[in-house]
Scaffold this active site. Sequence first.
Site, short mmCIF file in Angstrom:
data_model
loop_
_atom_site.label_atom_id
_atom_site.label_comp_id
_atom_site.label_asym_id
_atom_site.label_seq_id
_atom_site.Cartn_x
_atom_site.Cartn_y
_atom_site.Cartn_z
N LYS A 1 0.73 -1.24 -0.06
CA LYS A 1 0.00 -0.13 -0.16
C LYS A 1 0.82 1.25 -0.10
CE LYS A 1 -2.02 -0.46 4.49
NZ LYS A 1 -1.50 -1.50 4.92
N THR A 2 1.90 1.36 0.75
CA THR A 2 2.74 2.64 0.86
C THR A 2 3.46 2.32 -0.50
OG1 THR A 2 2.91 2.36 3.25
CG2 THR A 2 4.67 3.82 1.90
N ASP B 1 -1.95 8.15 3.95
CA ASP B 1 -1.74 6.64 4.16
C ASP B 1 -2.45 6.27 5.47
OD1 ASP B 1 -0.67 4.13 3.59
OD2 ASP B 1 1.27 4.90 4.14
N GLU B 2 -2.73 5.21 5.67
CA GLU B 2 -3.21 4.65 6.84
C GLU B 2 -4.68 5.36 7.22
OE1 GLU B 2 -2.33 1.99 7.92
OE2 GLU B 2 -0.05 1.82 8.22
N GLN C 1 -7.53 -3.27 9.21
CA GLN C 1 -6.29 -2.95 10.36
C GLN C 1 -6.65 -1.66 11.03
OE1 GLN C 1 -2.26 -3.83 8.38
NE2 GLN C 1 -3.21 -3.91 6.58
N ARG D 1 1.67 -10.27 10.11
CA ARG D 1 3.12 -9.96 10.00
C ARG D 1 3.90 -10.87 9.74
NH1 ARG D 1 2.09 -5.31 8.96
NH2 ARG D 1 -0.05 -6.30 8.88
#
Length: 727
Positions: free
Chosen positions: A35-36, A220-221, A251, A613
Amino acid sequence: MDVTHILDSLNNEQRQAVTTDNNRVLVLAGAGSGKTRVLVHRVAWAIQMFGISPYSILAVTFTNKAAAEMRGRIENLLTIPSAGLWVGTFHGIAHRILRAHSELANLPKGFQILDSDDQLRIIKRILKDHQIDDGKWPAKQAQWFINNKKDEGLRPQNLDSQDDPNEAQWINIYDLYEKVCLQSGLVDFAELLLRAHEVLLNNSEILDHYRRRFRHVLVDEFQDTNSVQYAWLRLLTTDRNSLFIVGDDDQSIYGWRGAKVENIQSLQKDYTGIEILRLEQNYRSSGNILHAANKLIEKNPDRLGKKLWTESHDGDPVKLYTAYNERDEARFVVDSIQQWIEEGNCRKECAILYRSNAQSRVIEEALLMENIPYRIYGGMRFFDRAEIKDALAYLRLVSNQLDDAAFDRIVNTPPRGIGEKTLQSIRAMALKEGISFWDAMNIIIEFESIPARAVKALAGFKSVMDELIVFSESATIDELLISAMSQSGLLAHYQKEKGEKGRSRVENLQELVSAAKQFQQEDEADLAEDEEFADLDPLSVFLAYTALESGESQSDPGDDNVQLMTLHSAKGLEFPLVFIVGLEEGLFPSERSVAEPSRLAEERRLCYVGMTRAEKQLVLTTAEHRRLYGRETYPIPSRFLRDIPENVLVEVRPRAMVSRPVISSTSYQEDDESADYQVGQLVTHATFGDGILVSYEGSGNHARVQVNFDQVGMKWLVLAYANLQPA
DNA sequence: CGCGTCGTGGTTTTT
DNA sequence: CCACGACGCG
């Protein structure tokens, strides 16, 4: 211009997101889907392909770490300088806006940022000053109340107690707190956002200016945004601005501190025609891990829906170990790590994740026992250490004499004979006259209205400060800092402190001086690059930097340490081998969340974050006994374990030893040769005497048992040789 | 003013 | 159980 390098490394979905013509884009990006990467490439694409000036781009994230990483990656992709590009945190950007327009924001030029520690101190003082019963209205709760309201964009005057006297008191405290902050020129974290929003809202020229400047806004996020942050984005972006948003509703784990996942839905309502793209290919985890995580998160209601897939092989199944107790759990984790290392892997590839910090202790002990180096994430920030805050408070008071919080902190640090009595006189006068502590002190010195000895002590403090204030006109920040630390006696005070503690404090103070030096050389120059901020007072900017930046940038990734952290701090990271410990009802999901569906859903997302993770191996553990707050508890396995399909989950504890099956299971069956022994059973050994069998590993002739002997303590024995007898 | 004792409370964390 | 904060004494 050749832009192929920007697209080459992307898959189809990612490429579509990066290159879409739509100027309103929401990218729903699953864990590990890049995503980043998409956001970074989108920026590079806009600049290189369309010649958009970096000047017109604003990229926002939540943490400094993420912002730094994003900036670095963008600069790597670009072939032209990135001057003028704004990449930062919401707080950092709000702060810059407030500095640039401090008069319009109704703030003194040298306003300072209040961290949560200072904030709490101020609230405590207010409660004292106004004789509000700390038992009925605890300072902590008041702080929570205030920050929550601010996160919602609410001022005291927007609140209605509905004739509830309790509520009225909270509002009253909030109101008093606001007045103190305003008078002292102090701004807390939530206030940065709220006030920046108000500046934009109330000043159409300023708003227009930023709308025209930031033609391209990227976030972002996004699932972590709170109400004010969303309002802020709404205000900044008209239909002439492009908005590129990346987030993952699965998330969202910060609802408890004001984050609103619903903002993702609001986005679709408020920005008509927004294009929604999904990134569902996962590049991180092997198939079984991903499948387990998918199944777990599926149980949550109201998802926007996403199903991650991977091209990589199934890999190892997820392992589940049912420990006898928390120490057995720790021992198992440590053993597994040792095995991992023996296979030729690194320690730093292993992460141990837990729900609450208290759980780290037992694990640390087990690691220490085996001499395995580890690192705990998320301890105290460098700039939050007492000695650092003391030294900085001198600078704050130099920069702004209205700063009562700074005054309060250092007036008698190091001790110089200014006692509670003297302070009371100062506070009383300040409160009565509506002036700062500093001014009150000056009046008291002048009129000698307290005992001579106290006046002398105060005058001593005042003369130190006066000298520093004069020196600050000509000195650099690090010079001023050195001077403040020696003139005040702070350095000497800590040098006198004995032991490891004192030594490290002095080291930290020296470290602070180098940080100031470095800041002066680098960051200040960066800021001056932007003409809007060129004339800012360097000292104020440095102080703001220490409040906004944790100071952990110089972590040493070179060290090969096992990584310990909470599930929350693991977000955004990845590790080949991941342990999630303590999967028990009441612990994870936490006791305080089970009654409320929305909070339970957040716990499940937290578990999902933890599981995703893992790259190669995921190991879950649960204990049958756990010592909690000094009491022995008998928790039942977490409901999350039941959501993981059996075909990807393997129990690694021999069935014979499980006194209560965790999961009905077709999984992994040991032969039952050693079933004569049960955990918890009393046994006798020829030389060690009586003990309790607490744990067990392996099977048949290789089986080892752990016995806690009455006389000699814990021992590991190979069952085949130990010749144990049931006692 | 510094040290000791008693009492209490105890998810998650960034800015 | 243990860490931290509030009190009281020397």
